[in-house]
Scaffold this motif. Structure first.
Motif, PDB file in Angstrom:
ATOM      1  N   VAL A   1      74.591 -72.069 -27.507  1.00 53.51           N
ATOM      2  CA  VAL A   1      75.891 -72.537 -27.997  1.00 53.51           C
ATOM      3  C   VAL A   1      75.838 -74.057 -28.021  1.00 53.51           C
ATOM      4  CG1 VAL A   1      78.371 -72.637 -27.572  1.00 53.51           C
ATOM      5  CG2 VAL A   1      77.109 -70.521 -27.112  1.00 53.51           C
ATOM      6  N   ALA A   2      75.973 -74.637 -29.211  1.00 48.29           N
ATOM      7  CA  ALA A   2      75.861 -76.086 -29.390  1.00 48.29           C
ATOM      8  C   ALA A   2      77.244 -76.696 -29.577  1.00 48.29           C
ATOM      9  CB  ALA A   2      74.973 -76.415 -30.581  1.00 48.29           C
ATOM     10  N   LEU A   3      77.550 -77.727 -28.797  1.00 52.04           N
ATOM     11  CA  LEU A   3      78.801 -78.469 -28.894  1.00 52.04           C
ATOM     12  C   LEU A   3      78.478 -79.929 -29.177  1.00 52.04           C
ATOM     13  CD1 LEU A   3      80.528 -77.253 -25.578  1.00 52.04           C
ATOM     14  CD2 LEU A   3      80.421 -76.041 -27.766  1.00 52.04           C
ATOM     15  N   VAL A   4      79.315 -80.596 -29.940  1.00 58.66           N
ATOM     16  CA  VAL A   4      79.181 -82.040 -30.125  1.00 58.66           C
ATOM     17  C   VAL A   4      79.796 -82.735 -28.919  1.00 58.66           C
ATOM     18  CG1 VAL A   4      79.794 -84.021 -31.565  1.00 58.66           C
ATOM     19  CG2 VAL A   4      79.207 -81.821 -32.631  1.00 58.66           C
ATOM     20  N   ALA A   5      79.035 -83.605 -28.264  1.00 58.89           N
ATOM     21  CA  ALA A   5      79.498 -84.279 -27.052  1.00 58.89           C
ATOM     22  C   ALA A   5      80.408 -85.461 -27.402  1.00 58.89           C
ATOM     23  CB  ALA A   5      78.304 -84.768 -26.238  1.00 58.89           C
ATOM     24  N   TYR A   6      81.399 -85.696 -26.541  1.00 50.89           N
ATOM     25  CA  TYR A   6      82.331 -86.804 -26.748  1.00 50.89           C
ATOM     26  C   TYR A   6      82.492 -87.645 -25.486  1.00 50.89           C
ATOM     27  CZ  TYR A   6      83.641 -84.446 -31.076  1.00 50.89           C
ATOM     28  OH  TYR A   6      83.627 -83.864 -32.311  1.00 50.89           O
ATOM     29  N   VAL A   7      83.303 -87.148 -24.555  1.00 48.02           N
ATOM     30  CA  VAL A   7      83.639 -87.865 -23.333  1.00 48.02           C
ATOM     31  C   VAL A   7      83.141 -87.030 -22.160  1.00 48.02           C
ATOM     32  CG1 VAL A   7      85.496 -88.898 -21.982  1.00 48.02           C
ATOM     33  CG2 VAL A   7      85.691 -88.776 -24.488  1.00 48.02           C
ATOM     34  N   PRO A   8      82.371 -87.621 -21.224  1.00 52.40           N
ATOM     35  CA  PRO A   8      81.704 -86.803 -20.198  1.00 52.40           C
ATOM     36  C   PRO A   8      82.616 -85.843 -19.451  1.00 52.40           C
ATOM     37  CG  PRO A   8      80.799 -89.014 -20.170  1.00 52.40           C
ATOM     38  CD  PRO A   8      81.927 -89.037 -21.155  1.00 52.40           C
ATOM     39  N   HIS A   9      83.778 -86.305 -18.936  1.00 50.40           N
ATOM     40  CA  HIS A   9      84.588 -85.399 -18.121  1.00 50.40           C
ATOM     41  C   HIS A   9      85.203 -84.283 -18.963  1.00 50.40           C
ATOM     42  CE1 HIS A   9      87.939 -87.914 -19.565  1.00 50.40           C
ATOM     43  NE2 HIS A   9      88.756 -86.942 -19.192  1.00 50.40           N
ATOM     44  N   ILE A  10      85.511 -84.582 -20.249  1.00 48.93           N
ATOM     45  CA  ILE A  10      86.009 -83.528 -21.135  1.00 48.93           C
ATOM     46  C   ILE A  10      84.887 -82.560 -21.487  1.00 48.93           C
ATOM     47  CG2 ILE A  10      86.997 -83.038 -23.397  1.00 48.93           C
ATOM     48  CD1 ILE A  10      89.017 -84.206 -21.513  1.00 48.93           C
ATOM     49  N   ASP A  11      83.690 -83.093 -21.686  1.00 47.78           N
ATOM     50  CA  ASP A  11      82.560 -82.225 -22.029  1.00 47.78           C
ATOM     51  C   ASP A  11      82.236 -81.255 -20.894  1.00 47.78           C
ATOM     52  OD1 ASP A  11      82.338 -83.434 -24.500  1.00 47.78           O
ATOM     53  OD2 ASP A  11      80.846 -84.894 -23.819  1.00 47.78           O
TER      54      ASP A  11
ATOM     55  N   MET B   1      75.310 -67.212 -17.820  1.00 49.09           N
ATOM     56  CA  MET B   1      74.975 -68.314 -18.719  1.00 49.09           C
ATOM     57  C   MET B   1      74.171 -69.353 -17.960  1.00 49.09           C
ATOM     58  SD  MET B   1      77.507 -70.555 -21.150  1.00 49.09           S
ATOM     59  CE  MET B   1      78.229 -71.538 -19.842  1.00 49.09           C
ATOM     60  N   GLN B   2      73.155 -69.871 -18.587  1.00 54.75           N
ATOM     61  CA  GLN B   2      72.301 -70.857 -17.955  1.00 54.75           C
ATOM     62  C   GLN B   2      72.909 -72.246 -18.076  1.00 54.75           C
ATOM     63  OE1 GLN B   2      68.365 -70.273 -19.570  1.00 54.75           O
ATOM     64  NE2 GLN B   2      68.606 -68.055 -19.517  1.00 54.75           N
ATOM     65  N   GLY B   3      72.187 -73.262 -17.667  1.00 53.39           N
ATOM     66  CA  GLY B   3      72.736 -74.607 -17.556  1.00 53.39           C
ATOM     67  C   GLY B   3      72.854 -75.347 -18.864  1.00 53.39           C
ATOM     68  N   ILE B   4      73.286 -76.615 -18.764  1.00 49.61           N
ATOM     69  CA  ILE B   4      73.498 -77.471 -19.923  1.00 49.61           C
ATOM     70  C   ILE B   4      72.215 -78.226 -20.232  1.00 49.61           C
ATOM     71  CG2 ILE B   4      74.801 -79.435 -20.815  1.00 49.61           C
ATOM     72  CD1 ILE B   4      77.054 -78.672 -18.960  1.00 49.61           C
ATOM     73  N   ALA B   5      71.856 -78.253 -21.527  1.00 52.41           N
ATOM     74  CA  ALA B   5      70.721 -79.058 -21.970  1.00 52.41           C
ATOM     75  C   ALA B   5      71.223 -80.227 -22.793  1.00 52.41           C
ATOM     76  CB  ALA B   5      69.766 -78.198 -22.810  1.00 52.41           C
ATOM     77  N   GLY B   6      70.623 -81.381 -22.669  1.00 54.55           N
ATOM     78  CA  GLY B   6      71.025 -82.521 -23.487  1.00 54.55           C
ATOM     79  C   GLY B   6      72.230 -83.260 -22.932  1.00 54.55           C
ATOM     80  N   THR B   7      72.539 -83.929 -23.682  1.00 57.82           N
ATOM     81  CA  THR B   7      73.633 -84.772 -23.278  1.00 57.82           C
ATOM     82  C   THR B   7      75.072 -84.123 -23.327  1.00 57.82           C
ATOM     83  OG1 THR B   7      73.871 -85.452 -25.563  1.00 57.82           O
ATOM     84  CG2 THR B   7      72.380 -86.716 -24.188  1.00 57.82           C
TER      85      THR B   7
ATOM     86  N   ALA C   1      88.026 -93.032 -27.479  1.00 59.61           N
ATOM     87  CA  ALA C   1      87.745 -94.463 -27.502  1.00 59.61           C
ATOM     88  C   ALA C   1      86.357 -94.731 -28.052  1.00 59.61           C
ATOM     89  CB  ALA C   1      87.854 -95.033 -26.093  1.00 59.61           C
ATOM     90  N   GLY C   2      86.289 -95.661 -29.001  1.00 61.21           N
ATOM     91  CA  GLY C   2      84.993 -96.054 -29.540  1.00 61.21           C
ATOM     92  C   GLY C   2      84.412 -95.084 -30.533  1.00 61.21           C
ATOM     93  N   GLN C   3      85.180 -94.040 -30.942  1.00 59.76           N
ATOM     94  CA  GLN C   3      84.627 -93.053 -31.839  1.00 59.76           C
ATOM     95  C   GLN C   3      85.493 -92.872 -33.082  1.00 59.76           C
ATOM     96  OE1 GLN C   3      83.435 -89.436 -29.912  1.00 59.76           O
ATOM     97  NE2 GLN C   3      82.883 -90.473 -28.048  1.00 59.76           N
ATOM     98  N   ALA C   4      86.190 -93.911 -33.486  1.00 57.38           N
ATOM     99  CA  ALA C   4      87.006 -93.791 -34.685  1.00 57.38           C
ATOM    100  C   ALA C   4      86.116 -93.555 -35.890  1.00 57.38           C
ATOM    101  CB  ALA C   4      87.837 -95.069 -34.889  1.00 57.38           C
ATOM    102  N   ALA C   5      86.585 -92.677 -36.780  1.00 56.01           N
ATOM    103  CA  ALA C   5      85.793 -92.319 -37.944  1.00 56.01           C
ATOM    104  C   ALA C   5      85.822 -93.440 -38.979  1.00 56.01           C
ATOM    105  CB  ALA C   5      86.339 -91.033 -38.544  1.00 56.01           C
ATOM    106  N   ALA C   6      84.703 -93.667 -39.626  1.00 58.49           N
ATOM    107  CA  ALA C   6      84.604 -94.673 -40.673  1.00 58.49           C
ATOM    108  C   ALA C   6      84.584 -93.988 -42.029  1.00 58.49           C
ATOM    109  CB  ALA C   6      83.323 -95.499 -40.488  1.00 58.49           C
TER     110      ALA C   6
END
Length: 432
Positions: free
Chosen positions: A203-213, A1-7, A14-19
């Motif tokens: 494979v696309a993932l939604v990013a959240y917290v850097p260390h968890i990602d 598998m190749q590297g990570i693209a994007g963020t 924290a800071g991501q509560a749904a509205a």
């Protein structure tokens, strides 16, 4: 598998509560015909809602295959519980021993001209949103609210060159839920590769917290290995995306219950197979040394749910030859290795204990749990993989924290009773 693209219930990052988004039942459509997903039961809602949604199917989505079959209702057996108040313990034993409901199949889907926003997939038909119900189920809407009331222009359009497989859910920011509820669906990527051997796959993932990602990205590599032509991309959770063609899989679990046993067994097999050589090497290097296969899974106090009776518990476990580990300090591969080699596991309820999915069948697993915790998350992992499940309950320490994050105490005598009931696991080890 190749590297990570994007963020326990999943906590919101924290800071991501749904509205609130104004999402209504009229906006919802099923990902495919109701008979394919819920013909044998397992709908995550009431029968009336299913009846109203039946016949309302996403027009631009089609089924490509079955990732995991459905599972009928079944009896899980009886858990072994210790500590806590007798009335709570008996009520919890009855809750956990209740018949498991059916689990719907997990299906590989292909959608055209589809959008992602608010962690949900939707299309626009005559200017009106059509949101795929399976990507915004009632149990997840506090963290996966779906798109806003107005379909704003997308931040990015992703064309049909190559294949994109989206792996997301409302609770993906919690590593335990990610590992158990999401990672098994990577089996769909192997199905795509078999269908399209020459095309690149993202494979696309939604990013959240850097260390968890970072850990999530590494767990993808653990399961898929060095599949050629595969890349990983992290999508910005604050943005919306339009896909000319997108592949995705229906859920294999709800956040806290109804796990597909086939998905959990697949994850166990993949984790153990991908780590077999390093585990054999580790055994060879450790000849004549203490094995370190009796694990106490610690939890950082800053995460909440800390063990206040720590000294007494650690002293007891030390006498029984346990090694303390903090899974957060290990890579996903290292975690899989340690749990696959474990002969017995004791641990504080939390994301780290999700790694018991990699334990060999028959391994005793003892969960240390705050009294009042009713979540069957770990019980379902144990039942699916044939683990000897034990739970030891202790009183919470009142605080301003949410109940599921309050610190708690465990009586070493209750833990000693659980250890005695677990017996000597050394002679019961299953082969690698």
């Amino acid at each position: 598998m190749q590297g990570i693209a994007g963020t326990g219930a999943a906590e919101e990052p924290a800071g991501q509560a749904a509205a609130p988004t104004g999402l209504t039942e009229d906006d919802l459509v099923l990902s495919c015909d109701a008979s394919l997903l819920y013909g044998e039961g397992g709908f995550p809602g009431d029968a009336g809602l299913l009846a109203r949604l039946t016949g309302r199917v996403a027009a631009r989505t089609r089924v490509l295959g079955t990732v995991f079959p459905g599972c009928p209702a079944r009896d899980p057996g009886t858990p072994r519980l210790h500590g806590g108040a007798a009335d709570f313990r008996e009520a919890q034993r009855a809750r956990l021993a209740a018949r498991f409901p059916p689990v719907p199949p997990t299906l590989l889907l292909e959608s055209r001209d589809i959008r992602l926003a608010g962690n949900a997939l939707f299309t626009l038909e005559e200017g009106r949103k059509r949101v795929l119900f399976e990507t915004t189920r009632p149990q997840e809407r506090h963290v996966a609210p779906g798109p806003g009331p107005v379909a704003d222009p997308c931040d990015e359009c992703i064309g049909a060159d190559g294949l994109t497989f989206l792996l997301n859910a409302g609770s993906s920011f919690n590593y335990g839920h990610w590992l158990i509820d999401d990672v098994p669906r990577l089996r769909a990527v192997a199905m795509l590769r078999a269908r399209h051997p020459g095309l690149p796959i993202t494979v696309a993932l939604v990013a959240y917290v850097p260390h968890i990602d970072v850990a999530r990205a590494r767990s993808v590599k653990l399961v898929l290995g060095t599949m050629p032509g595969l890349t990983l991309r992290l999508l910005d959770w604050t943005k919306s995306y339009h896909f000319a063609r997108l592949h995705h899989a229906t859920p294999s679990a709800l956040p806290c219950e109804r796990k597909s046993p086939d998905s959990l067994r697949f994850l166990r097999r993949q984790g153990r197979r991908r780590t077999l050589l390093p585990r054999l090497w580790q055994r060879w290097r450790g000849l004549g040394q203490p094995p370190g296969r009796r694990l106490f899974v610690d939890r950082h106090p800053g995460r909440g749910r800390a063990l206040v009776s720590r000294d007494g518990v650690l002293a007891l476990l030390a006498r029984h030859g346990f090694t303390v580990i903090d899974p957060e300090s290990l890579s996903p591969r290292q975690q899989a290795i340690r749990f696959a080699e474990a002969e017995i596991v004791v641990g504080i309820a939390g994301a780290g204990m999700a790694n018991t999915v990699f334990c060999a069948p028959g391994t005793p697993v003892i969960h240390l749990v705050p009294e009042g915790w009713e979540d069957p998350f770990y019980w379902e992992i144990a039942v699916a993989n044939g683990l000897a499940y034990h739970a030891v309950y202790g009183p919470r320490v009142p605080s301003e924290s949410p109940e599921f994050l309050q610190d708690f105490a465990i009586d070493p005598a209750d833990l000693a009773a659980a250890l005695a009931e677990a017996g000597d696991p050394g002679a019961r080890r299953a082969p690698a």
